[in-house]
Design a protein around this motif. Structure first.
Motif, PDB file in Angstrom:
ATOM      1  N   PHE A 207       0.847  -1.183   0.000  1.00  0.00           N
ATOM      2  CA  PHE A 207       0.000   0.000   0.000  1.00  0.00           C
ATOM      3  C   PHE A 207       0.890   1.243   0.000  1.00  0.00           C
ATOM      4  O   PHE A 207       1.625   1.480   0.962  1.00  0.00           O
ATOM      5  CB  PHE A 207      -0.891   0.030   1.243  1.00  0.00           C
ATOM      6  CG  PHE A 207      -1.853  -1.117   1.341  1.00  0.00           C
ATOM      7  CD1 PHE A 207      -3.110  -1.047   0.749  1.00  0.00           C
ATOM      8  CD2 PHE A 207      -1.517  -2.274   2.036  1.00  0.00           C
ATOM      9  CE1 PHE A 207      -4.011  -2.098   0.846  1.00  0.00           C
ATOM     10  CE2 PHE A 207      -2.406  -3.330   2.145  1.00  0.00           C
ATOM     11  CZ  PHE A 207      -3.662  -3.244   1.549  1.00  0.00           C
ATOM     12  N   LEU A 225       2.901   3.211  -9.327  1.00  0.00           N
ATOM     13  CA  LEU A 225       2.796   1.756  -9.382  1.00  0.00           C
ATOM     14  C   LEU A 225       3.643   1.162 -10.504  1.00  0.00           C
ATOM     15  O   LEU A 225       4.292   0.126 -10.323  1.00  0.00           O
ATOM     16  CB  LEU A 225       1.336   1.353  -9.548  1.00  0.00           C
ATOM     17  CG  LEU A 225       0.400   1.765  -8.407  1.00  0.00           C
ATOM     18  CD1 LEU A 225      -1.025   1.341  -8.720  1.00  0.00           C
ATOM     19  CD2 LEU A 225       0.861   1.187  -7.078  1.00  0.00           C
ATOM     20  N   LEU A 237       0.308  -7.700  -5.809  1.00  0.00           N
ATOM     21  CA  LEU A 237      -0.629  -6.581  -5.916  1.00  0.00           C
ATOM     22  C   LEU A 237      -0.013  -5.323  -5.319  1.00  0.00           C
ATOM     23  O   LEU A 237       0.476  -5.339  -4.185  1.00  0.00           O
ATOM     24  CB  LEU A 237      -1.932  -6.917  -5.191  1.00  0.00           C
ATOM     25  CG  LEU A 237      -3.037  -5.856  -5.214  1.00  0.00           C
ATOM     26  CD1 LEU A 237      -3.520  -5.614  -6.643  1.00  0.00           C
ATOM     27  CD2 LEU A 237      -4.200  -6.285  -4.318  1.00  0.00           C
ATOM     28  N   LEU A 239      -0.914  -1.144  -4.608  1.00  0.00           N
ATOM     29  CA  LEU A 239      -2.018  -0.190  -4.525  1.00  0.00           C
ATOM     30  C   LEU A 239      -1.491   1.174  -4.114  1.00  0.00           C
ATOM     31  O   LEU A 239      -0.525   1.271  -3.344  1.00  0.00           O
ATOM     32  CB  LEU A 239      -3.066  -0.644  -3.504  1.00  0.00           C
ATOM     33  CG  LEU A 239      -3.647  -2.044  -3.753  1.00  0.00           C
ATOM     34  CD1 LEU A 239      -3.214  -2.979  -2.636  1.00  0.00           C
ATOM     35  CD2 LEU A 239      -5.166  -1.992  -3.840  1.00  0.00           C
ATOM     36  N   TYR A 249      -4.619   0.424  -8.725  1.00  0.00           N
ATOM     37  CA  TYR A 249      -3.911  -0.804  -8.391  1.00  0.00           C
ATOM     38  C   TYR A 249      -3.252  -1.378  -9.634  1.00  0.00           C
ATOM     39  O   TYR A 249      -3.635  -1.085 -10.765  1.00  0.00           O
ATOM     40  CB  TYR A 249      -4.851  -1.843  -7.768  1.00  0.00           C
ATOM     41  CG  TYR A 249      -5.806  -2.518  -8.727  1.00  0.00           C
ATOM     42  CD1 TYR A 249      -5.438  -3.671  -9.431  1.00  0.00           C
ATOM     43  CD2 TYR A 249      -7.093  -2.032  -8.916  1.00  0.00           C
ATOM     44  CE1 TYR A 249      -6.309  -4.300 -10.296  1.00  0.00           C
ATOM     45  CE2 TYR A 249      -7.983  -2.653  -9.781  1.00  0.00           C
ATOM     46  CZ  TYR A 249      -7.585  -3.794 -10.466  1.00  0.00           C
ATOM     47  OH  TYR A 249      -8.449  -4.411 -11.326  1.00  0.00           O
ATOM     48  N   SER A 251      -2.052  -5.242 -10.733  1.00  0.00           N
ATOM     49  CA  SER A 251      -1.941  -6.671 -10.464  1.00  0.00           C
ATOM     50  C   SER A 251      -0.759  -7.207 -11.269  1.00  0.00           C
ATOM     51  O   SER A 251      -0.793  -7.222 -12.505  1.00  0.00           O
ATOM     52  CB  SER A 251      -3.238  -7.384 -10.877  1.00  0.00           C
ATOM     53  OG  SER A 251      -3.103  -8.776 -10.693  1.00  0.00           O
ATOM     54  N   MET A 287      -9.461  -3.195   1.970  1.00  0.00           N
ATOM     55  CA  MET A 287      -8.723  -4.134   1.124  1.00  0.00           C
ATOM     56  C   MET A 287      -8.452  -5.452   1.847  1.00  0.00           C
ATOM     57  O   MET A 287      -8.612  -6.529   1.255  1.00  0.00           O
ATOM     58  CB  MET A 287      -7.399  -3.515   0.682  1.00  0.00           C
ATOM     59  CG  MET A 287      -7.520  -2.535  -0.457  1.00  0.00           C
ATOM     60  SD  MET A 287      -8.306  -3.206  -1.958  1.00  0.00           S
ATOM     61  CE  MET A 287      -7.305  -4.660  -2.290  1.00  0.00           C
ATOM     62  N   THR A 300     -10.285  -8.295  -8.113  1.00  0.00           N
ATOM     63  CA  THR A 300      -9.462  -7.245  -7.520  1.00  0.00           C
ATOM     64  C   THR A 300     -10.106  -5.871  -7.665  1.00  0.00           C
ATOM     65  O   THR A 300     -10.086  -5.053  -6.736  1.00  0.00           O
ATOM     66  CB  THR A 300      -8.059  -7.230  -8.150  1.00  0.00           C
ATOM     67  OG1 THR A 300      -7.453  -8.509  -7.980  1.00  0.00           O
ATOM     68  CG2 THR A 300      -7.179  -6.174  -7.496  1.00  0.00           C
ATOM     69  N   VAL A 304     -10.969  -3.159  -4.612  1.00  0.00           N
ATOM     70  CA  VAL A 304     -10.454  -1.787  -4.550  1.00  0.00           C
ATOM     71  C   VAL A 304     -11.609  -0.787  -4.541  1.00  0.00           C
ATOM     72  O   VAL A 304     -11.586   0.204  -3.793  1.00  0.00           O
ATOM     73  CB  VAL A 304      -9.489  -1.507  -5.715  1.00  0.00           C
ATOM     74  CG1 VAL A 304      -8.996  -0.065  -5.673  1.00  0.00           C
ATOM     75  CG2 VAL A 304      -8.296  -2.465  -5.660  1.00  0.00           C
TER      76      VAL A 304
END
Length: 336
Positions: A207, A225, A237, A239, A249, A251, A287, A300, A304
């Motif tokens: 996170f 990200l 993952l 975020l 996010y 993945s 989450m 996912t 979110v």
């Protein structure tokens, strides 16, 4: 059907927050009368667990809850004063008389009676908040964490606040070596704190905060990200929250990147912000709830979206009371 118990262990500092509301932020050496004062328990992981506890209760209270295979047992691992100290009783009591949170893994400092403290000044004029922390409690050592981990065992989920990176890195590596089935999430929040990217390199779920990302000169959540995907070598993952823009996010197995803006989810062009303290902690609660309780029936993106809606509901009220119930009922989550 008897549900398999999923242990969720949240590791982070616990504070007693003193919050002063003021008309405007005072200048240096100025005198200003506050309009209100409140004292409440704070800290990233305790806030997350308070909201998560509400979500777990709401879902368990439904007659027709979604079928799932795991029952979540949340633990707090935090350094607290003497177990008999009034401050400790206040902290434990803040979770309610029938708390779902287990405090048996906390580290109690027998020679201390005062908790870690945070003093927050909230300006009505700008909506800003200024925090000053004081903590005289000795930090958790790696040996103390090893005792906690050994007592918890394998097949648990450990969530770390991301403070004291050197010790936290040792903790995560111990889990990796000793309990290979354990899952690890970590919060990367404090701007400029050395060693946080080392933690990201060892975690499964990460996170990122907007303040940390902007300090790294990222101009958007997605940019953060994309850049961090090369750092988070073991993650599945990533975020990143971005205030009024919601969260994004990435993945990593699928390389799917999605942004979940607040306006699109709330259906409201403007959100009336009342209290932003703990908004990020609330997002993490949402989450973790999705990841642990809705592994099979939510993808996912839905997880979110739920977390963004939960955090959006939180900032429109003072504190956390009822935020979980309101969102679950509004979305009809528990009956789906």
């Amino acid at each position: 059907m008897k549900l398999h118990q999923q242990k969720l262990v949240c590791v982070g500092a616990c504070y007693l927050d003193t919050i002063l509301d003021v008309p405007y932020y005072p200048g240096e050496d100025a005198k200003l009368r506050a309009t209100s004062l409140q004292v409440r328990r704070g800290g990233n992981c305790p806030n997350t667990l308070e909201v998560l506890q509400q979500l777990l209760r709401e879902e368990e209270g439904e007659q027709q809850r979604p079928a799932r295979h795991r029952e979540v047992h949340p633990y707090l691992v935090s350094c607290l004063p003497n177990a008999e100290a009034p401050a400790t009783a206040t902290i434990v009591g803040s979770f309610g008389p029938e708390s779902l949170v287990d405090f048996t893994r906390c580290v109690y400092r027998t020679d201390h009676t005062e908790p870690a403290s945070s003093y927050i000044i909230r300006s009505k004029a700008t909506g800003s908040r200024t925090l000053v922390n004081y903590n005289d409690l000795p930090e958790m050592t790696i040996d103390e964490f090893i005792a906690v981990a050994n007592e918890t065992g394998d097949d648990a989920w450990f969530h770390f606040e991301g403070r004291i990176p050197e010790t936290t890195l040792q903790c995560i590596r111990y889990l990796r070596q000793s309990f290979p089935h354990t899952r690890v999430s970590v919060e990367i929040e404090k701007p400029g704190r050395e060693g946080l990217e080392d933690l990201a390199g060892e975690a499964d779920v990460i996170f990122y905060s907007r303040s940390w990302a902007e300090n790294k000169r990222y101009e958007s959540a997605q940019q953060c990200l994309n850049a961090q995907s090369g750092v988070a070598r073991k993650a599945s993952l990533l975020l990143c929250t971005w205030g009024s823009d919601g969260a994004s996010y990435l993945s990593l197995p699928s390389q799917r990147a999605v942004s979940c803006p607040v306006a699109a989810l709330s259906g409201q062009p403007n959100i009336s912000v009342v209290d932003t303290v703990g908004a990020g902690d609330t997002f993490i609660a949402g989450m973790l709830f999705g990841l642990l309780c809705h592994q099979q029936d939510w993808d996912t993106e839905k997880k979110v979206q739920f977390a963004v809606q939960l955090a959006t509901c939180k900032v429109q009220r003072d504190g956390f009371d009822g935020v979980g119930a309101d969102v679950m009922k509004h979305l009809g989550v528990a009956s789906q």
